[in-house]
Structure formats: structure tokens, C-alpha cells
Design a protein around this motif. Structure first.
Motif, PDB file in Angstrom:
ATOM      1  N   ILE A 135       0.835  -1.210   0.000  1.00 46.24           N
ATOM      2  CA  ILE A 135       0.000   0.000   0.000  1.00 46.24           C
ATOM      3  C   ILE A 135       0.870   1.261   0.000  1.00 46.24           C
ATOM      4  CG2 ILE A 135      -1.581   1.375   1.425  1.00 46.24           C
ATOM      5  CD1 ILE A 135      -3.001  -1.272   2.149  1.00 46.24           C
ATOM      6  N   THR A 136       1.915   1.267   0.831  1.00 43.00           N
ATOM      7  CA  THR A 136       2.772   2.452   0.907  1.00 43.00           C
ATOM      8  C   THR A 136       3.421   2.725  -0.453  1.00 43.00           C
ATOM      9  OG1 THR A 136       3.212   1.923   3.215  1.00 43.00           O
ATOM     10  CG2 THR A 136       4.659   3.539   2.198  1.00 43.00           C
ATOM     11  N   GLU A 137       3.931   1.653  -1.054  1.00 44.15           N
ATOM     12  CA  GLU A 137       4.603   1.811  -2.348  1.00 44.15           C
ATOM     13  C   GLU A 137       3.617   2.299  -3.410  1.00 44.15           C
ATOM     14  OE1 GLU A 137       6.769  -1.129  -5.468  1.00 44.15           O
ATOM     15  OE2 GLU A 137       7.044  -1.608  -3.346  1.00 44.15           O
ATOM     16  N   MET A 180       3.031   5.966  -5.736  1.00 45.29           N
ATOM     17  CA  MET A 180       3.037   6.032  -7.205  1.00 45.29           C
ATOM     18  C   MET A 180       1.981   7.012  -7.722  1.00 45.29           C
ATOM     19  SD  MET A 180       3.464   1.947  -7.844  1.00 45.29           S
ATOM     20  CE  MET A 180       3.066   1.946  -9.594  1.00 45.29           C
ATOM     21  N   LEU A 181       1.074   7.441  -6.848  1.00 45.98           N
ATOM     22  CA  LEU A 181      -0.035   8.296  -7.302  1.00 45.98           C
ATOM     23  C   LEU A 181       0.417   9.713  -7.656  1.00 45.98           C
ATOM     24  CD1 LEU A 181      -2.927   7.216  -4.871  1.00 45.98           C
ATOM     25  CD2 LEU A 181      -2.342   6.296  -7.122  1.00 45.98           C
ATOM     26  N   GLY A 182       1.568  10.131  -7.137  1.00 51.46           N
ATOM     27  CA  GLY A 182       2.097  11.445  -7.515  1.00 51.46           C
ATOM     28  C   GLY A 182       1.424  12.628  -6.835  1.00 51.46           C
ATOM     29  N   ASN A 240       6.983  12.609  -5.190  1.00 55.22           N
ATOM     30  CA  ASN A 240       7.152  11.159  -5.040  1.00 55.22           C
ATOM     31  C   ASN A 240       6.664  10.617  -3.705  1.00 55.22           C
ATOM     32  OD1 ASN A 240       8.409  11.073  -7.559  1.00 55.22           O
ATOM     33  ND2 ASN A 240      10.355  11.717  -6.641  1.00 55.22           N
ATOM     34  N   THR A 241       6.427  11.501  -2.733  1.00 57.36           N
ATOM     35  CA  THR A 241       6.022  11.015  -1.413  1.00 57.36           C
ATOM     36  C   THR A 241       4.624  11.490  -1.061  1.00 57.36           C
ATOM     37  OG1 THR A 241       8.315  11.275  -0.771  1.00 57.36           O
ATOM     38  CG2 THR A 241       6.770  10.731   0.967  1.00 57.36           C
ATOM     39  N   THR A 242       3.712  10.543  -0.980  1.00 58.40           N
ATOM     40  CA  THR A 242       2.336  10.848  -0.599  1.00 58.40           C
ATOM     41  C   THR A 242       2.041  10.248   0.768  1.00 58.40           C
ATOM     42  OG1 THR A 242       1.679  10.894  -2.921  1.00 58.40           O
ATOM     43  CG2 THR A 242      -0.073  10.561  -1.318  1.00 58.40           C
TER      44      THR A 242
END
Lengths: 198, 295
Positions: free
Chosen positions: B232-234, B238-240, B249-251
Motif C-alpha cells: 500500500i505504501t509503495e 506512485m499516485l504522484g 514522489n512522497t504521498t
């Protein structure tokens, strides 16, 4: 995309020239207003001060001290979307030079920004002490009967950093990120988990 | 009843709340620093994370609240039956009022009927103090969770046609990613999510919120859940959506999955979102009410 130093209140030409992607450093007099102030102003209430050209900041600051010795210790932006039902009317009635908050706003506000040629400025949520350190002094407070976080605080600021994320031409970084993340989510969900061990 | 030294206990609760409001926990700071390294130099994401880290440092150095939204006070007390838990509540309330006067906590308790602010952070059902009998020692977990991140927290009932989410871990994954997507930057990304799989509507929110006390780096003992946390974290990253929803890159900084028994007819997935300024500390007290150690 440029770094722009702007002064509040600002003239209509400056407001109209700010575009999505511009980083701004705001100096001058700005005024806070959140849920209660917006509801009040949108439903016919009179503003206790002239808002023309001012940066209207969605913020419920922590303020210590009494009148004359007010000091803002924390002043990050609050979620702007809560003002969506009122913002367009407030812009039309009081002609601020910009709206500032976090998270962006909806289509109705976007239309009002275009109609009046003004930008939405995005400040960093939670960076409350850093943003408060850009406040040189508290000039005054109005509508304090709404409670301190909800009152209208007139603040003299210097070089308060923000990003233009919606502009007077109808562009919106928030819409762009929403669309892009929606298509990415769709791609991510095309695959499924391998089932866990039993 | 074991009597405690009320002034010692008062000082402990004051210090617990003071730290929570003004010192970003070490694991959270580390995660934000790592996130900044992942963002291109001079990008909006890197600039945003720079401002965040600078602000948190100023708070720590000057003992000022990290965020002006000092959130909803939430405490979990674990103590043996013999401890006078009412005394701990009194100490918590008293510290809350003092820190509100000192400007370390904002006046955050509003009467929902007439709109008036109580001015001291207390009111009906506020603050929330949850007791869990234990063998001891006395442990107090304290959290300040902001309104913005609470507003984007949510609950799903499975199966959910719209998300094509069934009653299994794949369904949980789809719900959690949907919650991260819908939150965009409004919960002050990059944040943490804690999820309760199962439970009822009430316990779901409580278990999910309590799960936020788990520090980053503390592994989930359930292998399947631990694996899903990484997935889930990865995928969320990826959602941007990025810091504050401005792209990057970090949501998501971390994900904690928790399980609670469910009724055969119900399958809830409850997502508690916590902003980058995740503020929580845990302290162990000695029998007099003094601080034995910070956890």
C-alpha cells in the motif's frame, strides 16, 4: 514559473499577472478569515475593514497576549475547501487581491478567480511556526466574538512564502494533480494482490 | 488505591502534552528527511518538505506548537485496577487547560449546537481518555490529531461495488488506496494511515486511531498484514499526489494495518489519516506519578 515578491494589498494588474507555478513572497498587510468569517461575509455581513486588494488568508492562528501585545505563535493555513460555499460571494462583494490557504478550491471559486482576475495562493500546511515567523506584528483584530481562531486578524507580514496553485486564467494545479493521480490509481488497480498464504 | 503525588503527576502530564504539541517524534522527522532526499532539488515537493522540516525545527527549539491546529486531545491510559484513574484524568484536564492558556494548545472545543468555543479545550466528551486495565506499569499514550486529517479519515463497508472491493485483503487494498486518492493533499500529505480491518462502526475508528501510536519501523507481527502495508505504501507513492498535494514522489510515509473481529454480516475497513505533523508520545509513569521513562 518565477519567484515574485508581492505586496498586500495589491493592485489588479499584479493579481492578474500571477500564474500557476509562480512562487511568491508576500509582504504587507494580510487578513485572516475562516469558516465563521466567510459565512458572515457571504450572508450579508459588513466587513469591519476594507478588503480591496488584500490577501485573505484561511487561517485560525494561535495568538497569545491581550490587545496591544498580541503575538502570533502559530499561523499555518487551514483547509480552504470548507469555504467553497462562500468564497465566490465573498470575492464578488469585497474584491480581495488573492485568497490564500491550503488544499485548493472548487469550480465555483475558480470561476470567481477568473471573473475577478485574482490568484489562489497555497501556503504549506502545518508549517505554522515558520509562517508565524514571517509575521512582524498584529495590527488588530475584528469579530473576536467568533472565538480567537475564527476572528479576523490583521497581520503585517514579510516574505511569507506561498505557491500560486490557481490563477485568474482558470488554471489549477490541484485539478491537474487530481486528474493525473486518478489515471495512476486506475493503472495501479488494474493488477490485484497475489492471495495470501492459507 | 495507590495514592499518587498529584503535583508530580500534573508535571508529567504537562510535559507529555508539551512534547506532543511542540516536538515532532523522531521517527516522523526521519521519514520526512528521507522523503526530501527522494525529491528532485528545487522541486515544489523538495521546497515544501524543506519548509516543513524548518518549521518543525523552530517549534522544537522554541517550544512552540508544530501546527496551529493542535488537534483533538486523545489519551489512552493503561494502569492496574488499583490505580486511581480519575486522578489521571484530572491531571490530564488540568494540563490541557494550562497549556491552552499558554498558547501551546489552541482553543479547539466548539459547542456543536450554539457554536460557542469553550475556550479551554474541554467540553462534553472532551478530552477523550480511554482506560485499559493492565498489569502495569502505568502507561499514558497521548495524541493531538488535527481536524484536516480527521476530516479525510473514512470508513468503507465491504463489499463495495464502486471500488470492486470484496471481503478480503485485496478489497482492503482498494479501499485504502481510494482513501489516499480522495484525501489528495487535504490531510496535509505526506501522512500516515492506520487501518482497522473488521470491528463494528465504532470500534473501527477507535482501533484505527490507536494504531497511529505504532512507530515507524515497528514491524507488524502478522506477516500478511506486514506485506500489505509495504504494498500500500509503495502504491500510494506512485499516485504522484506529493507533499501538500502539490505533486511529488512522497504521498504516504507509512501504513499500519490492524485487525478486529467482525460480525458475520459486516466487513468494515476504517481508515484513520494522520498528517505529516503526526504528534504522539507515550510515557511510562512510576507509582508516584513521575516520569519513569519515555517510550
Amino acid at each position: 514559473m518565477a519567484l515574485r515578491r508581492i505586496r498586500s494589498p495589491m493592485d489588479p494588474e499584479t493579481a492578474a499577472s500571477l500564474a500557476v507555478g509562480d512562487t511568491v513572497l508576500v509582504s504587507g498587510r494580510i487578513v485572516t478569515g475562516r469558516d465563521q468569517v466567510h459565512r458572515y461575509l457571504a450572508s450579508g455581513g459588513e466587513s469591519p475593514l476594507d478588503l480591496t486588494g488584500m490577501v485573505l488568508y484561511h487561517c485560525g492562528p494561535i495568538v497569545v497576549g491581550d490587545a496591544g501585545s498580541h503575538r502570533v505563535v502559530a499561523a499555518g493555513p487551514t483547509t480552504s475547501m470548507r469555504e467553497e460555499p462562500y468564497q465566490a460571494d465573498v470575492i464578488a462583494r469585497f474584491k480581495p487581491g488573492a485568497v490564500m490557504g491550503k488544499g485548493g478550491m472548487g469550480e465555483r471559486t475558480s470561476k470567481a478567480l477568473v471573473e475577478h482576475g485574482i490568484p489562489y495562493l497555497h501556503a504549506t500546511g502545518g508549517a505554522a511556526v515558520y509562517l508565524a515567523s514571517c509575521i512582524e506584528r498584529v495590527e488588530g483584530v475584528y469579530l473576536e466574538e467568533f472565538g480567537r481562531p475564527e476572528a479576523m486578524w490583521v497581520l503585517c507580514v514579510r516574505d511569507l512564502p506561498a505557491l500560486v496553485t490557481m490563477d485568474g486564467k482558470g488554471a489549477s494545479l490541484h485539478r491537474h494533480i487530481l486528474d493525473r493521480s486518478a489515471s495512476m490509481l486506475k493503472r495501479v488497480l488494474e493488477s490485484t494482490l497475489t492471495p495470501p498464504r492459507t | 488505591m495507590i495514592p499518587m503525588d498529584s503535583s508530580k503527576l500534573g508535571r508529567s502530564m504537562y510535559e507529555l502534552m508539551m512534547r506532543t504539541s511542540t516536538e515532532l517524534p523522531e521517527d516522523v522527522t526521519c521519514a520526512l528527511e528521507k522523503a526530501r532526499e527522494r525529491e528532485p532539488v528545487h522541486s515544489t515537493a523538495a521546497n515544501t518538505l524543506d519548509i516543513i522540516l524548518k518549521s518543525a525545527e523552530l517549534s522544537r527549539a522554541n517550544r512552540l506548537p508544530i501546527c496551529q491546529d493542535t488537534g483533538v486531545p486523545f489519551a489512552v491510559v493503561r494502569a492496574p485496577q488499583a490505580v486511581d484513574t480519575a486522578e489521571i484524568t484530572r491531571a490530564l484536564v488540568s494540563a490541557l487547560k494550562t497549556l491552552t492558556i499558554e498558547g501551546v494548545l489552541r482553543q479547539n472545543c466548539v459547542d456543536p449546537v450554539n457554536g460557542s468555543n469553550s475556550g479551554d479545550n474541554t467540553g462534553p466528551h472532551v478530552p477523550q481518555v480511554h482506560y485499559e486495565p493492565s498489569e502495569g506499569p502505568i502507561r499514558v499514550d497521548f495524541m493531538l490529531k488535527g481536524g484536516g486529517s480527521e476530516n479525510v479519515s473514512t470508513q468503507y463497508s465491504l463489499p463495495c461495488d464502486e471500488l470492486r472491493a470484496g471481503r478480503d485483503l485485496e478489497g482492503v487494498r482498494r479501499c485504502v488506496l481510494d482513501a489516499v486518492f480522495k484525501a489528495q493533499g487535504r490531510g496535509c500529505a505526506p501522512g500516515f494511515i492506520s487501518v482497522c480491518i473488521g470491528g463494528d462502526r465504532a470500534s473501527g475508528y477507535l482501533v484505527a486511531k490507536k494504531g497511529l501510536f505504532r512507530k515507524l519501523g515497528e514491524a507488524n507481527p502478522d506477516v500478511d498484514l506486514a506485506r500489505l502495508e509495504s504494498v500500500i505504501t509503495e502504491e500510494a507513492n506512485m499516485l504522484g499526489i506529493g507533499p501538500m498535494g502539490l505533486g511529488g514522489n512522497t504521498t504516504l510515509l507509512g501504513c499500519a494495518l490492524n485487525a478486529a473481529g467482525r460480525h458475520p454480516a459486516s466487513f468494515f475497513v476504517t481508515v484513520s489519516y494522520s498528517c505529516w505533523a503526526t504528534r504522539r508520545y507515550s510515557v511510562e509513569l512510576d507509582e508516584t506519578g513521575g516520569v519513569a521513562r519515555w517510550l
